[in-house]
Design a protein around this motif. Structure first.
Motif, PDB file in Angstrom:
ATOM      1  N   UNK A  90       0.821  -1.211   0.000  1.00  0.00           N
ATOM      2  CA  UNK A  90       0.000   0.000   0.000  1.00  0.00           C
ATOM      3  C   UNK A  90       0.853   1.258   0.000  1.00  0.00           C
ATOM      4  N   UNK A 109       0.990   3.722  -2.729  1.00  0.00           N
ATOM      5  CA  UNK A 109      -0.116   4.634  -2.974  1.00  0.00           C
ATOM      6  C   UNK A 109       0.057   5.968  -2.244  1.00  0.00           C
ATOM      7  N   UNK A 110       0.965   5.999  -1.290  1.00  0.00           N
ATOM      8  CA  UNK A 110       1.006   7.188  -0.438  1.00  0.00           C
ATOM      9  C   UNK A 110       1.588   8.374  -1.162  1.00  0.00           C
ATOM     10  N   UNK A 111       1.077   9.509  -0.761  1.00  0.00           N
ATOM     11  CA  UNK A 111       1.581  10.733  -1.359  1.00  0.00           C
ATOM     12  C   UNK A 111       2.751  11.213  -0.523  1.00  0.00           C
ATOM     13  N   UNK A 112       3.850  10.501  -0.712  1.00  0.00           N
ATOM     14  CA  UNK A 112       4.914  10.684   0.250  1.00  0.00           C
ATOM     15  C   UNK A 112       5.768  11.895  -0.040  1.00  0.00           C
ATOM     16  N   UNK A 150       5.649  16.180   8.546  1.00  0.00           N
ATOM     17  CA  UNK A 150       6.438  15.005   8.215  1.00  0.00           C
ATOM     18  C   UNK A 150       7.265  14.626   9.445  1.00  0.00           C
ATOM     19  N   UNK A 180       7.542   6.873   5.951  1.00  0.00           N
ATOM     20  CA  UNK A 180       6.089   6.861   5.810  1.00  0.00           C
ATOM     21  C   UNK A 180       5.467   5.765   6.672  1.00  0.00           C
ATOM     22  N   UNK A 235       5.378   7.051  10.155  1.00  0.00           N
ATOM     23  CA  UNK A 235       4.359   8.087  10.297  1.00  0.00           C
ATOM     24  C   UNK A 235       2.967   7.462  10.337  1.00  0.00           C
ATOM     25  N   UNK A 236       2.798   6.476   9.509  1.00  0.00           N
ATOM     26  CA  UNK A 236       1.489   5.820   9.446  1.00  0.00           C
ATOM     27  C   UNK A 236       1.151   5.120  10.754  1.00  0.00           C
ATOM     28  N   UNK A 287       0.120   7.712  13.147  1.00  0.00           N
ATOM     29  CA  UNK A 287      -1.183   8.321  12.837  1.00  0.00           C
ATOM     30  C   UNK A 287      -2.343   7.381  13.149  1.00  0.00           C
TER      31      UNK A 287
END
Lengths: 483, 562
Positions: A2, A5-8, A16, A426, A429-430, A433
């Motif tokens: 996945x 797909x991230x808008x990294x 960030x 990412x 971070x995910x 979050x």
């Protein structure tokens, strides 16, 4: 999986995680003064041959020097020994980053403009950059005889939409003929069909539109000459057509059959305007001399055919045959997936017929730039042009080569090493979050939680874009679902 | 004796008549008064007469006829101002965005529906329903206390109400939330034009976002031209063909002249940027409503002096029910986590904000989410201003409401504890001088979705309860197609899937408003792909609505799986 797909690369987010910040600082170092020196590369200029062991200096976004043993000054140095550098790839037919593609209510929708529906965060942009594509023509879909106005952009992912637009690029517009326009594949029993339903009707629709545009131009001329008291009603549908009549807007015309595309050239001659590019044009090899006479360019798929009735007469030698006639040929993707590997499509022009290497490379760089009217600023590696360059691990026509770095105006927009770091950042971070109060259920309100989330894959095989109204992730498992 | 009795009786009658004929005043005494417009009065009184604030201050003479509310231990605030609501608007009927039903400004749709069914749409306008700014929400706004009770009990006295459907959703009204007669409740109408990034649907232009932009632009150019020719004609009609008089265009004059705000419903950054672009292009007095991602464009909002009506309907994640489910993507997770931080960032950047409830049906969620915004850096003062005076200013009614000032409308909320504190209790809500006393009860549970809805709440399920799996039948002419629709809500949006024998299609653009929902999808049909535009409603376990394609609409109905 996945993560892809991230808008990294979003620069706008100020949240960030620290790791990402460090990484970004490293990759965006060129942005500090905008200057970069690429050392000792094999440079495929796309206009002046291939130069061995050559340096390229990019200052303030422009290529200022090409040569051997250049000094860096304050520029960041990239050692490209053993690597290849090409101009950024340009796609003359894309629907990436569009929140809406077709306004299919009318067959003439020249009042619409895809610039209104740009999504600068579309992950397709980042994927295109990872394949070395730096610029594109974003077109309205092919549902209409005369579609919407187009956008000529560079993929400056992470910036606002206005930064994507190439300010001095000529404006363009989409035309289309054939199956999609006459709604052959959108016939639901019991529903009222939309005019036109035949190829005759399509020709009539275009001719009618330009007749109205001519009258409209006259009405304004009369008013400006004080022959009439009140100004004509501003007609946003006809204004772009007047611009076409005045040679101020480039027509990019979707079509397949040679008879139809020839008809369009005739209409253009009749009304005294030029067709900029014939898009798709899988049968253009049948009337190449007429195309050359009109002065139109052609933008094709190299070896993709038979995905619809109109595509049965295609041959892979079209690029070669048009090139022999001196026609400006480009190879486009019309797909968020193929846009990532146009280098290999260019290579096939060498295989089928034997287009010379540089001319094959031109078909995805300088030629589309010329067709888009931006050939003076980009499309080849020349002093004075924009620093839109791609560093490849090997020859760009080899399937084993990968893009290492993609730059636009000297600024790095994709870097393979940095990308790997970003993925790690990412992930972290995910994970953080997911623990946030807003991301844990239950939802606002008192309803039950939710059903299972459906895994989605957002790669779209959307060649030809028969009618897709792309508004987000589009699920297309069935091959050929959208052609 | 007899005479004395008569006299007493007479006196009693006079007294009774006196009480009803003359407005009795109300005085809240010894209360802490947070005026918002001026400094806070630690202990003072507010005197209310005839619906207005007669006096306010630390040292105010209490009139002899005053009914006294002992404000000791209580705080008086201006009534809360909900800057965007659809309270009092008829429930959406039928599919939204159809050529006929539902396409119009708010409940104007209901009226338009009948005409559409009869065949041709009536009216002078040359524009389709949905693109008709002359629709006024006030024309279909319903009075009656019961529908306002829940939010009013929470302290909201005033709301800006606009329609639910259409691209132009109907000119809004500013209204107080108590009364039986709309004429007496309205503070201002029309207060603003309202625009949404929608389509007309049913294959009609505009059928896509692209067309929505071009239709909007053409409408504004047409309005300007009609106005210009009207002026020319008024100055000297001889020899000049009389101008047309299209009400859709006339309604836009104040908008194109920059006199009336136009509220753009925009939550995502791209919608906000698009709105700011349009505002710049046509020099509009723009307002953003929703604004989940407005903080990302704070600098531009400030530069263009565009206020934001921040929806307190913050997007929130749901717990996945299947272990193999994909987690939400990073950008969605980030968007949700950042939204509560938005109000503080906007205020810090100098952007004017006003709060709106985003049609949250559970009033507790309003204050839970407001609490998050305060926890995330918004000062309590800024929050209060955003929920009172700022909204009144944006809609030009701050001269009559929005703060506790002499001469303004007596819209007040009285609380024990701070108005936004978790342990607050609303003791009195005063609307137009009418006192709604509330029985003090244990402090409201600040938790999500557990609190009382309040009596009189319209029988509308919360957004979340639309979620589920539905077995539906699609009535394609000549055949009935069985299908399954999965709705997975996330705040006012949802994801999901439409499954038929021909294949599965993911829900795109899923939106929930009350018990209504809409989405688009690309579905395989007879070997080709169809773009569909679906809208419907859920009532209890029943679901129904329409599937619109370029070729027309087909209805569907069904029930929720247990």
């Amino acid at each position: 999986m996945f993560l892809i797909k991230e808008k990294i690369m979003r620069k706008t987010s100020i949240f960030l995680v620290f790791a990402a910040l460090c990484m970004f600082a490293a990759t965006a170092a060129t942005a500090q003064n905008g200057d970069v020196l690429i050392k000792n590369a094999t440079v495929m200029t796309a206009s002046k041959g291939t130069l061995q062991n050559t340096d390229i200096l990019i200052q303030n976004g422009k290529i200022t020097r090409i040569g051997k043993n250049l000094t860096s000054g304050s520029a960041r140095v990239i050692d490209a020994t053993g690597k290849y550098v090409t101009p950024g790839i340009i796609d003359a037919h894309s629907h990436a980053m569009l929140d809406a593609i077709n306004e299919s209510s009318f067959s003439v929708t020249s009042m619409t403009d895809v610039k209104d529906a740009l999504d600068p965060d579309d992950i397709s942009i980042y994927r295109a950059l990872a394949g070395g594509t730096t610029a594109a023509l974003l077109l309205h879909g092919s549902a209409n005889s005369i579609g919407g106005q187009s956008a000529t952009i560079k993929f400056k992912y992470g910036k606002g939409k206005d930064d994507f637009l190439i300010k001095d690029a000529p404006t363009g517009i989409k035309f289309a003929m054939g199956e999609n326009v006459k709604r052959s594949n959108f016939n639901v029993p019991g529903m009222t069909p939309r005019y036109p339903r035949t190829r005759m009707g399509v020709v009539e629709t275009v001719r009618d539109a330009f007749t109205r545009a001519r009258d409209y131009r006259q009405a304004w001329a009369d008013f400006n000459a004080k022959k009439t008291k009140t100004p004509p009603r501003r007609d946003l549908q006809l204004e772009p057509l007047v611009e076409i009549l005045e040679g101020k807007r480039i027509v990019h015309a979707h079509g397949y059959r040679s008879d139809e595309q020839l008809n369009l050239l005739k209409i253009a001659d009749e009304f005294g305007f030029k067709i900029g590019t014939l898009q798709h044009g899988l049968e253009t090899y049948k009337f190449a001399p007429e195309i050359a006479k009109h002065g139109a360019g052609v933008s094709i798929f190299i070896d993709s055919w038979s995905y619809k009735i109109e595509g049965y007469d295609a041959i892979p030698f079209t690029a070669y045959m048009l090139w022999k006639q001196g026609i400006v040929v480009s190879i486009n993707s019309d797909s968020d997936e193929r846009i990532r590997r146009l280098n290999l499509d260019a290579a096939k022009a060498m295989k089928y017929g034997g287009v010379p290497e540089e001319d094959a490379l031109k078909m995805v760089t300088l030629n589309p730039a010329i067709q888009l009217g931006i050939g003076k600023r980009t499309g080849s590696i020349e002093v004075g042009k924009d620093g839109d360059v791609v560093i490849w691990t090997g020859h760009p026509f080899s399937p084993y080569s990968r893009v290492e770095t993609t730059m636009i105006e000297g600024e790095v927009y994709f870097d393979r090493a940095a990308d790997a770091q970003k993925r790690t950042a990412a992930e972290a971070e995910k994970a953080a979050l997911l623990k946030d109060k807003m991301n844990s259920g239950p939802a606002t309100g008192s309803g039950p939680g939710a059903g299972p989330r459906i895994p989605r894959e957002s790669i779209v095989h959307d060649r030809d874009h028969a009618d897709q109204e792309k508004t987000g992730d589009t699920h297309t498992d069935q091959e050929g679902g959208h052609r | 004796m007899k005479t004395k009795f008569l006299l007493l009786a007479f006196a009693a009658i006079v007294t009774i008549l006196g009480n009803t004929v003359e407005a009795q005043s109300v005085a809240i005494t010894n209360a802490r008064i947070v005026t918002v417009s001026g400094s806070t009065i630690p202990s003072g009184s507010v005197v209310i007469r005839d619906g207005l604030i007669e006096a306010v201050g630390a040292d105010v003479r209490i009139p002899a006829d005053a009914r006294i509310i002992n404000g000791s231990g209580l705080t008086v605030y201006p009534g809360l101002f909900d800057a965007a609501s659809t309270l009092g608007m008829p429930a959406p009927s039928g599919p939204q965005g159809q050529g006929g039903p539902g396409g119009g400004g708010g409940g104007a749709a209901a009226a338009a529906a009948a005409a559409a069914r009869a065949g041709e749409l009536e009216g002078i306008s040359n524009y389709p329903v949905g693109l008709r700014p002359e629709f006024r929400a006030a024309d279909v706004f319903k009075a009656g206390d019961s529908q306002f009770e829940a939010v009013r009990n929470a302290g909201i006295t005033t709301a800006v109400v606009s329609g639910r459907t259409g691209i132009f959703t109907g000119a809004s009204l500013v209204t107080n939330l108590a009364g039986d007669r709309v004429s007496a409740m309205i503070i201002r109408s029309p207060a603003s034009q309202n625009f949404s990034y929608r389509t007309i649907g049913g294959g009609q232009y505009p059928a896509s976002l692209l067309g929505t932009f071009s239709a909007f632009r053409q409408l504004l150019h047409d309005a300007k031209r009609q106005q210009d020719i009207e002026r020319l004609h008024a100055a000297d009609p001889r020899g000049l063909k009389r101008p047309e008089s299209d009400p859709s265009l006339t309604a836009l004059y104040p908008v194109i002249n920059g006199q009336m705000p136009i509220v753009f419903n925009a939550n995502t950054e791209r919608e906000i940027v698009r709105s700011l672009d349009l505002a710049k292009e046509f020099k509009l007095k723009a307002v953003i409503s929703g604004g989940h991602e407005a903080w990302k464009q704070a600098a531009r909002l400030k530069e263009q002096n565009v206020p934001v009506l921040v929806s307190l309907n913050f997007p929130k994640g749901t717990a996945p029910t299947a272990p193999e489910a994909d987690p939400d993507d990073l950008s969605t997770l980030k968007m949700r986590a950042e939204t509560p931080k938005g109000p503080a960032r906007l205020v810090q950047a100098g952007v004017k904000i006003a709060f709106q409830t985003g049609d949250l049906t559970n009033v507790n969620d309003i204050f839970t989410n407001l609490g998050y915004a305060i926890d995330d850096g918004l000062s309590a003062d800024a929050a209060l201003r955003a929920f009172t005076l700022s909204g009144a200013e944006i809609f030009g009614v701050d001269n009559v409401t929005g703060s506790v000032e002499k001469g303004k409308i007596a819209n007040l909320v009285v609380t024990r504890g701070d108005v936004f504190a978790k342990e607050r209790t609303v003791t009195h809500v005063i609307v137009d001088g009418n006192v709604f006393e509330q029985k003090e009860r244990p402090a409201a549970q600040p938790g999500r979705g557990r609190g009382p809805q309040g009596p009189g709440q319209p029988a509308q399920p919360a957004a979340g309860s639309i979620g589920g799996t539905y077995t539906i039948t699609i009535e394609i002419p000549g055949e009935s197609m069985p299908a399954t629709l999965v709705i997975t809500p996330t705040g006012s949006t949802f994801t999901g899937q439409l499954r038929t024998a021909m294949g599965n299609s993911d829900v795109q653009n899923g939106k929930i408003t009350g018990n209504a929902f809409s989405f688009t999808a690309v579905v395989p049909y007879g070997g080709v792909s169809l773009n569909i535009d679906v809208s419907g409603t859920v009532t209890g376990n029943a679901i129904s609505g329409n599937i619109n394609t370029d070729q027309g609409a087909v209805p569907f109905s069904g029930t929720k799986n247990p």
